[in-house]
Design an enzyme around this catalytic site. Structure first.
Site, mmCIF file in Angstrom:
data_model
loop_
_atom_site.group_PDB
_atom_site.id
_atom_site.type_symbol
_atom_site.label_atom_id
_atom_site.label_comp_id
_atom_site.label_asym_id
_atom_site.label_seq_id
_atom_site.Cartn_x
_atom_site.Cartn_y
_atom_site.Cartn_z
ATOM 1 N N CYS A 76 0.630 -1.299 0.134
ATOM 2 C CA CYS A 76 0.159 0.039 -0.157
ATOM 3 C C CYS A 76 0.700 1.259 -0.067
ATOM 4 C CB CYS A 76 -0.771 0.011 1.024
ATOM 5 S SG CYS A 76 -1.840 1.435 1.737
ATOM 6 N N CYS A 79 -0.183 3.704 2.739
ATOM 7 C CA CYS A 79 0.548 2.999 3.978
ATOM 8 C C CYS A 79 1.975 3.488 4.249
ATOM 9 C CB CYS A 79 0.341 1.667 4.270
ATOM 10 S SG CYS A 79 -1.382 1.251 4.078
#
Length: 178
Positions: A76, A79
């Site tokens: 991600c 993230c």
């Protein structure tokens, strides 16, 4: 004279209606939740997941400190952008709030998740949700998604990627119980 009396009666009725609504709003805010779920105003769902060392970590119920549950994956991009801020915030507020990262391992690779945690030097518990049941029970649509939980175990807010300054405001409010 009758017109003034009618206007006064209407104003008094409106004032009474507003007063009743304000009272109802306050009741809703102070009432204990009756449901468990991933939405604000509900108790956080209880669960246990292993950390990177295989030790079980339990969530659910009242705690000594508020809690932030951060769902993430190693692939991600957002993230990767968020984790340095979370590490800094954990160093600054870790004595007042618990931060727990939950890797959506059912949609990730455990070895890549472990490498991610090591590469970034994550300074808070990282849990592995291999079966995906916990992630599924929280019903979020995107990652990263974080659940801000008060000391009573009640979800206060659900947030996605935030700038560090916004995170700091939310953490301070969570600590103060707002």
């Amino acid at each position: 004279m009758k017109r003034n009396a009618a206007i006064l009666a209407i104003v008094l009725l409106l004032a009474a209606a507003i007063f009743v609504q304000i009272g109802k709003k306050d009741e809703k805010q102070t009432a204990a939740p009756t449901q468990t779920g991933p939405r604000p105003g509900m108790f956080v769902p209880s669960f246990s997941l292993p950390d990177l060392d295989g030790k079980p970590y339990q969530v659910g119920g009242a705690r000594d400190k508020p809690l932030i549950l951060n769902f993430w994956a190693s692939w991600c991009g957002p993230c990767k952008m968020e984790v340095p801020d979370l590490i800094d915030l954990q160093a600054k507020y870790g004595d007042k709030v618990d931060l727990v990262a939950i890797n959506v391992t059912s949609q990730d690779d455990e070895q890549k998740a472990r490498a991610f945690a090591k590469e970034y030097g994550i300074n808070f518990p990282v849990l592995l949700d291999e079966p995906g049941k916990v992630s599924e029970s929280f019903k979020f649509l995107a990652i990263p998604t974080s659940f801000l939980v008060d000391k009573n175990g009640v979800v206060q807010e659900v947030v996605n990627l935030l700038p560090k300054a916004e995170w700091e405001k939310k953490i301070k409010a969570l600590i103060k119980g707002r």
